[in-house]
Design an enzyme around this catalytic site. Sequence first.
Site, PDB file in Angstrom:
ATOM      1  CG  LEU A 178      -1.989  -0.776   1.536  1.00  0.00           C
ATOM      2  CD1 LEU A 178      -2.744  -0.641   2.661  1.00  0.00           C
ATOM      3  CD2 LEU A 178      -3.318  -1.224   0.072  1.00  0.00           C
ATOM      4  CG  ASP A 179       0.836   4.393  -2.882  1.00  0.00           C
ATOM      5  OD1 ASP A 179       1.751   3.114  -3.273  1.00  0.00           O
ATOM      6  OD2 ASP A 179      -0.076   5.069  -4.101  1.00  0.00           O
ATOM      7  CD  GLN A 180       2.900   8.518   2.349  1.00  0.00           C
ATOM      8  OE1 GLN A 180       2.695   8.977   3.785  1.00  0.00           O
ATOM      9  NE2 GLN A 180       2.767  10.274   1.734  1.00  0.00           N
ATOM     10  CB  THR A 234      -2.857   3.241   0.338  1.00  0.00           C
ATOM     11  OG1 THR A 234      -2.773   4.118  -0.877  1.00  0.00           O
ATOM     12  CG2 THR A 234      -4.406   2.360   0.584  1.00  0.00           C
ATOM     13  CG  HIS A 288       1.094   4.759  -7.392  1.00  0.00           C
ATOM     14  ND1 HIS A 288       1.311   4.769  -6.111  1.00  0.00           N
ATOM     15  CD2 HIS A 288       1.872   5.848  -8.034  1.00  0.00           C
ATOM     16  CE1 HIS A 288       2.596   5.233  -5.926  1.00  0.00           C
ATOM     17  NE2 HIS A 288       2.576   5.194  -6.926  1.00  0.00           N
TER      18      HIS A 288
END
Length: 276
Positions: A143-145, A147, A226
């Site tokens: 997961l993105d930072q 998210t 993404h």
Amino acid sequence: TLHHHKQESNECESRTAEFLMSNSLLQSGTMKTLALADLLFTQGFGTRRICAGLVQQGLVSVAGQSITDASAPIAAADGLAFSVQGQQWRYYEYATVILHKPAGYECSQKPSAWPSIYSLLPMPLRMRPSKGKQMGVQAIGRLDQDTTGLLVLTDNGQLLHRMAAPKHHVPKVYQVQCKHAMTSAQVDQLLAGVVLDDDPKPVRASACSLSGERRLDLTLAQGKYHQVKRMVAAVGNRVEALHRSQIGQLHLPSDLPAGQWRWLTAEEITAMQQKQ
């Protein structure tokens, strides 16, 4: 008093022997037996030498019983309760845990700008010995930072491999906060499929519905870099916040606060791999 102390010591030793025997008999058949120091080593409590030292110093209890013999045979059954220096723990041949990821953490062992999600886990989960280069549990997908939400980590290589294989992709459900109001036409576009810059083949949402003027519930079967953010951008909007609430049939527990983890049950691991 010396005689009394010796008698107590003998009683204690015989209780320990009884416990070890009953433990072995109880779990014999399918369970493997490990020397106590080896059991601690497999669970990430340090080198074999450190683990033997912990036992010999009287710092380890198994099922509430203190044991000081590092070579004492223990029937290693998943879920076996033990404690090290007062820290309660459970034995698992493979560690598979769920983490409620907060914002501001990177899914990387070597983060660049933000702290690592692995810093939220206790040391034994990060120090479990592994056949590969990387020790400890690994995140299944990233997961993105910025998210938040459901993240599963494991040191079960087969499970990691299976969950990463395209033919085993399971649906993942996201709650999306958009910058602008979403229209039903944009929702229809996401369901029909949008083209992203790295692939001429359109990608589409398996399910998508409005849960508020600027909020979406979005389900994706495949996972690209993404992807949610790029899909929403492709229909002319922008993601302001993103939360993952479900993988397969595994839901993020409502009672697990952000930044906290817990073991997954065998049933939950199965649920995570189910497509519907």
